[in-house]
Design a protein around this motif. Structure first.
Motif, PDB file in Angstrom:
ATOM      1  N   SER A 289       0.861  -1.181   0.000  1.00  0.00           N
ATOM      2  CA  SER A 289       0.000   0.000   0.000  1.00  0.00           C
ATOM      3  C   SER A 289       0.893   1.224   0.000  1.00  0.00           C
ATOM      4  N   VAL A 290       0.799   2.048  -1.032  1.00  0.00           N
ATOM      5  CA  VAL A 290       1.653   3.227  -1.146  1.00  0.00           C
ATOM      6  C   VAL A 290       0.834   4.405  -1.663  1.00  0.00           C
ATOM      7  N   THR A 291       1.503   5.547  -1.765  1.00  0.00           N
ATOM      8  CA  THR A 291       0.884   6.713  -2.393  1.00  0.00           C
ATOM      9  C   THR A 291       1.821   7.175  -3.499  1.00  0.00           C
ATOM     10  N   ILE A 292       1.285   7.277  -4.710  1.00  0.00           N
ATOM     11  CA  ILE A 292       2.107   7.656  -5.861  1.00  0.00           C
ATOM     12  C   ILE A 292       1.794   9.097  -6.244  1.00  0.00           C
ATOM     13  N   THR A 293       2.848   9.886  -6.505  1.00  0.00           N
ATOM     14  CA  THR A 293       2.612  11.215  -7.067  1.00  0.00           C
ATOM     15  C   THR A 293       3.161  11.216  -8.487  1.00  0.00           C
ATOM     16  N   LEU A 294       2.577  12.063  -9.331  1.00  0.00           N
ATOM     17  CA  LEU A 294       2.967  12.107 -10.736  1.00  0.00           C
ATOM     18  C   LEU A 294       3.605  13.450 -11.078  1.00  0.00           C
ATOM     19  N   GLU A 295       4.372  13.475 -12.167  1.00  0.00           N
ATOM     20  CA  GLU A 295       5.038  14.710 -12.603  1.00  0.00           C
ATOM     21  C   GLU A 295       4.024  15.768 -13.030  1.00  0.00           C
ATOM     22  N   ASP A 296       2.907  15.323 -13.627  1.00  0.00           N
ATOM     23  CA  ASP A 296       1.960  16.282 -14.175  1.00  0.00           C
ATOM     24  C   ASP A 296       0.684  16.345 -13.355  1.00  0.00           C
ATOM     25  N   ASP A 297       0.043  17.482 -13.451  1.00  0.00           N
ATOM     26  CA  ASP A 297      -1.220  17.688 -12.770  1.00  0.00           C
ATOM     27  C   ASP A 297      -2.348  17.137 -13.626  1.00  0.00           C
ATOM     28  N   ILE A 298      -2.872  16.008 -13.248  1.00  0.00           N
ATOM     29  CA  ILE A 298      -3.932  15.392 -14.046  1.00  0.00           C
ATOM     30  C   ILE A 298      -5.107  15.139 -13.126  1.00  0.00           C
ATOM     31  N   ASP A 299      -6.291  15.228 -13.653  1.00  0.00           N
ATOM     32  CA  ASP A 299      -7.463  14.972 -12.823  1.00  0.00           C
ATOM     33  C   ASP A 299      -7.679  13.462 -12.704  1.00  0.00           C
ATOM     34  N   ILE A 300      -7.438  12.939 -11.507  1.00  0.00           N
ATOM     35  CA  ILE A 300      -7.546  11.497 -11.277  1.00  0.00           C
ATOM     36  C   ILE A 300      -8.397  11.270 -10.045  1.00  0.00           C
ATOM     37  N   SER A 301      -9.290  10.282 -10.087  1.00  0.00           N
ATOM     38  CA  SER A 301     -10.067   9.995  -8.883  1.00  0.00           C
ATOM     39  C   SER A 301     -10.171   8.494  -8.642  1.00  0.00           C
ATOM     40  N   ARG A 302     -10.794   8.141  -7.511  1.00  0.00           N
ATOM     41  CA  ARG A 302     -10.986   6.738  -7.155  1.00  0.00           C
ATOM     42  C   ARG A 302     -11.655   6.010  -8.311  1.00  0.00           C
ATOM     43  N   GLY A 303     -11.176   4.818  -8.582  1.00  0.00           N
ATOM     44  CA  GLY A 303     -11.746   4.029  -9.667  1.00  0.00           C
ATOM     45  C   GLY A 303     -10.903   4.109 -10.937  1.00  0.00           C
ATOM     46  N   ASP A 304     -10.039   5.141 -11.026  1.00  0.00           N
ATOM     47  CA  ASP A 304      -9.115   5.210 -12.156  1.00  0.00           C
ATOM     48  C   ASP A 304      -7.991   4.213 -11.922  1.00  0.00           C
ATOM     49  N   MET A 305      -7.255   3.914 -12.987  1.00  0.00           N
ATOM     50  CA  MET A 305      -6.147   2.978 -12.821  1.00  0.00           C
ATOM     51  C   MET A 305      -4.892   3.500 -13.500  1.00  0.00           C
ATOM     52  N   LEU A 306      -3.776   3.421 -12.774  1.00  0.00           N
ATOM     53  CA  LEU A 306      -2.493   3.767 -13.376  1.00  0.00           C
ATOM     54  C   LEU A 306      -1.894   2.491 -13.959  1.00  0.00           C
ATOM     55  N   VAL A 307      -1.418   2.590 -15.200  1.00  0.00           N
ATOM     56  CA  VAL A 307      -0.802   1.433 -15.854  1.00  0.00           C
ATOM     57  C   VAL A 307       0.420   1.934 -16.637  1.00  0.00           C
ATOM     58  N   ARG A 308       1.047   1.070 -17.427  1.00  0.00           N
ATOM     59  CA  ARG A 308       2.163   1.496 -18.270  1.00  0.00           C
ATOM     60  C   ARG A 308       1.645   1.662 -19.697  1.00  0.00           C
ATOM     61  N   PRO A 309       2.152   2.673 -20.425  1.00  0.00           N
ATOM     62  CA  PRO A 309       1.649   2.908 -21.780  1.00  0.00           C
ATOM     63  C   PRO A 309       1.781   1.670 -22.677  1.00  0.00           C
ATOM     64  N   ASN A 310       2.846   0.886 -22.464  1.00  0.00           N
ATOM     65  CA  ASN A 310       3.065  -0.266 -23.347  1.00  0.00           C
ATOM     66  C   ASN A 310       2.536  -1.586 -22.781  1.00  0.00           C
ATOM     67  N   ASN A 311       1.774  -1.514 -21.693  1.00  0.00           N
ATOM     68  CA  ASN A 311       1.216  -2.743 -21.119  1.00  0.00           C
ATOM     69  C   ASN A 311      -0.082  -2.384 -20.412  1.00  0.00           C
ATOM     70  N   GLN A 312      -1.160  -2.466 -21.176  1.00  0.00           N
ATOM     71  CA  GLN A 312      -2.442  -2.035 -20.623  1.00  0.00           C
ATOM     72  C   GLN A 312      -3.410  -3.201 -20.466  1.00  0.00           C
ATOM     73  N   PRO A 313      -4.296  -3.078 -19.456  1.00  0.00           N
ATOM     74  CA  PRO A 313      -5.331  -4.108 -19.305  1.00  0.00           C
ATOM     75  C   PRO A 313      -6.380  -3.906 -20.393  1.00  0.00           C
ATOM     76  N   GLU A 314      -7.262  -4.870 -20.518  1.00  0.00           N
ATOM     77  CA  GLU A 314      -8.351  -4.687 -21.461  1.00  0.00           C
ATOM     78  C   GLU A 314      -9.360  -3.693 -20.875  1.00  0.00           C
TER      79      GLU A 314
END
Ligand code: GDP
Lengths: 419, 301
Positions: A289-314
């Protein structure tokens, strides 16, 4: 401080009445000195009240009053014990067909399953059922304990016969690691200490297997998945612009500097920091369990998912599911249910019931499509919003979901993604 | 290759933090039930970690029986002061004074049952929809089947036969108006895990947990502390002993153990060697074989 190096193993047990499951758990707890004196005295007292001569170790795992009266276990009970190497969490479940749902629950978080076989009876329908359920729920390790060896004179022949019987149908299981151990739960043979009665058995004791089975690679360390659970915004002077995304890593190894794609918005960014209380990490992996911060200010909320651009879920609204039904009210074709998948909530409608699975032999039943309590069935549903899913066999975290009746709020089904 | 695995304490911590965050996300008005004991101190510490660098987004509540050890109350107040906690204190004495509940009398009386009324009334009054608590499944057999998210009906009752299934890491906190959930983030921890974690994280706990000299009376093998709330039976007398507590409840029903453990390392060693459960020293559980289960159905923690 050696306990800082201990690891955790979750295992499930299933057995039908009288296979010796309770005795085995009692034995594990007793021989690892996890039973306390006052518990033991309480057991002695209950055993006496029941007119039993010996202290019944099986009573230890017997929880609630109603069950005690009926003399059977009817829910999942959790038990704990530890050795200097590992801490163990046992999900103790009943074995009857009418408790399939409890077995499924216990199996859902287990790394390993113990299946008990009575040496006098050999592989029965229920043995197969327990094994199939373990396999269906993606448990990576299976230990078949051939119990009551004392009642068959510790015969190697009996053991080998049961073993080959099991291997015949075991080929159909999706479990690669299957082991066999001849034991007597009552006398303690090969449970914690090696038995003198089975010189022909060269393998490890049960406890030895539990302590040493390799679980490091049971988690998916390849596909980076981070469902956003909670957004942290301190709004204090010191952390004025801090915006962190909290969650539990559901897959892959995350590193500072990694490229990130945010679903569903599709924005790209990079991992700026991986934070825990007052401390930053260089990487994070499941189940941290961690907290991730990102370089850019993006609108993200619960239910969103962070993934890798070259490896995405369906990303899909159409799910092909294997569902286990928990409720006395049957699954409704065209029925609407609420759905919880990772940190995301949505609604769905049941489009098709394809077939039911007979958990005793894995046969498909395409005739009777009434999915009642304890039934396991293949269905397809359409959701109100796209979910970000992986196949269950690839990732248990992003491949599982629950169905909820919106009128009663009860959890009525649990499903594995087959897409 | 690097070994991507967690130690047992790290994994338990991660699970508990996940549960606590889930509560903040799924409920409108959660509260953390704080007793001042080591388990609720642990949950409080985990909650701090879960939301860092933000503050815990809900208050703490203490149901004060006023039969507590004074040391525990001092500890509570100092912690609240130091960390700037919003600490709600509700008093059992008030419930008794208002006639909401009748005080038990007699030598073995306790405020355990009265406490339930105060708790349930407070949940209703303040409209909490989730109460985080520090109960653990290994504490008592009725708790072995308790869920992480434990549903309570509008009368705060627990129905052990009709619990929501919990699979994987997916939690269903949906409830109707007036109903609520009890949530137990450290369900999977044992007493030993808690002690080890307190040590690893260097967490402060009340000094009652460490060996000290105290006047106690030996009642049926339970060492009860001298206090204004305790009535001696005939033939009983106080004596001075070096004792400590493994669990904190009311002074009237929580037994001390003779022990020379002056720090957490000593305790971890002692717990590893002891053969009595921590609740073994509690009078309230001994009343009948299913005492805990009966109290839980009525809304006990
Ligand atoms: N002889 C013998 N009896 C056993 C063994 N294991 C369990 N039993 C007995 O089998 C009966 C059922 O055991 P129990 O643990 O209650 O089974 P459960 O219903 O699967 O939990 C009890 O009478 C046990 O004493 C064993 O290894 N050898």
């Amino acid at each position: 401080m050696s306990y800082l190096d201990m690891t955790l193993l979750r295992f499930s047990t299933a057995g039908s009445v009288d296979d010796g499951k309770s005795t085995l758990i009692g034995r594990l707890l007793y021989d690892t000195k996890s039973i306390f004196e006052d518990q033991y005295q309480a057991l002695e007292k209950s055993s006496n009240l029941r007119g039993e001569e010996e202290v019944n170790l099986a009573l230890l795992t017997d929880g609630l009053k109603a069950e005690r009266e009926q003399g059977i276990t009817i829910d999942v009970a959790y038990r704990y014990f530890a050795t200097p190497k590992r801490k163990f969490i046992i999900a103790d479940t009943p074995g009857h067909i009418q408790y399939t749902r409890n077995m499924v629950t216990g199996a859902s978080t287990a790394n390993l399953a113990i299946v008990l076989v009575d040496a006098r009876k050999g592989v029965l329908e229920q043995t197969k059922r327990h094994s199939f359920i373990s396999s269906l729920l993606g448990i990576p390790h299976l230990v078949v304990c051939i119990n009551k060896m004392d009642l068959v004179d510790y015969s190697e022949e009996v053991y080998e016969k049961i073993r080959s019987e099991f291997e015949d149908f075991g080929a159909r299981l999706a479990i690669n690691d299957i082991r066999f151990i001849p034991i007597s739960a009552l006398k303690g043979d090969n449970v914690v200490t090696r038995s003198e009665h089975t010189p022909w058995y060269g393998g490890a004791t049960l406890l030895n297997v539990l302590e040493n089975v390799h679980i490091g690679s049971d988690n998916n360390l390849v596909d980076c998945r981070f469902p956003v659970q909670f957004v942290v915004r301190p709004n204090t002077d010191e952390y004025h612009d801090y915006r962190g995304y909290s969650g539990r890593v559901a897959g892959g190894v995350w590193k500072v500097g990694d490229e990130v794609k945010v679903l569903p918005s599709g924005w790209n960014s990079k991992v700026k920091s991986i934070d825990t209380y007052g401390k930053s990490l260089q990487e994070a992996f499941p189940p941290m369990s961690v907290t991730i911060t990102l370089e850019d200010d993006i609108d993200i909320s619960r239910g969103d998912m962070l993934v890798r651009p070259n490896n995405q879920p369906e990303q899909t609204q159409d799910l092909d599911l294997m569902v286990c039904w928990f409720n006395p009210v049957a699954l409704k074709l065209n029925g609407k249910y609420a759905i919880h998948h990772t940190s995301k909530a949505a609604r769905c409608v049941v489009k098709k019931i394809l077939y039911k699975v007979n958990v005793n032999n894995l046969h498909r039943d395409q005739e009777d499509k009434t999915v009642g309590m304890n039934d396991i069935a293949r269905i397809s549903v359409r959701t109100t919003a796209p979910l970000f899913v992986d196949r269950y066999t690839r990732n248990r975290n992003t491949g599982s979901l629950i169905l909820i009746d919106e009128a009663t709020n009860e959890t009525v089904g649990a499903a594995m993604v087959l897409n | 290759m690097q070994n991507y695995s967690l130690s047992h304490l790290e994994e338990l911590e991660s699970e508990a933090i996940f549960i606590i965050r889930e509560v903040a996300a799924q409920f409108q008005n959660p509260v953390l039930l704080f007793s001042g004991g080591k388990d609720s101190i642990t949950v409080y510490h985990l909650a701090k970690k879960a939301f860092w660098p933000a503050k815990i987004p809900f208050p703490l509540m203490h149901i004060d029986t006023e039969h507590n050890f004074p040391e525990a109350i001092t500890f509570r107040d100092q912690l609240a002061e130091k960390d700037g906690i919003n600490m709600i204190v509700k008093s059992v004495q008030d419930s008794i004074d208002q006639g909401r509940v009748v005080e038990e009398t007699g030598v073995n009386s306790s405020r355990n049952l009265a406490q339930i009324t105060t708790l349930v009334d407070s949940i209703e009054e303040l409209k909490f929809d989730a109460c985080l608590g520090g109960a653990r499944r290994d504490e008592e057999k009725a708790r072995a089947k308790e869920r992480f998210f434990s549903h309570r009906d509008e009368f705060s009752q627990w129905d052990p036969k009709n619990q929501r299934p919990e699979l994987w890491n997916i939690f269903n906190g949906r409830c109707k108006m007036g109903e609520h959930f009890r949530v137990f983030p450290i369900s999977n921890w044992t007493e030993m895990d808690v002690w080890q974690y307190l040590k690893k994280e260097n967490i402060d706990i009340p000094n009652l947990y460490f060996a000290h000299e105290r006047e106690v009376v030996n009642r049926d093998g339970v060492l009860l502390a001298k206090s204004e709330f305790l009535t001696l039976k005939e033939g009983e007398a106080y004596e001075n002993r070096i004792v400590r507590y493994r669990t904190l409840g009311d002074m009237t029903c929580t037994g001390a153990v003779t022990s020379e453990c002056y720090n957490l390392d000593d305790i971890i060693e002692e717990v590893a060697a002891t053969r009595i459960t921590e609740r073994g020293g509690r009078f309230d559980d001994r009343r009948s074989e299913t005492a805990m289960e009966d109290r839980k159905k009525d809304g006990y923690f």
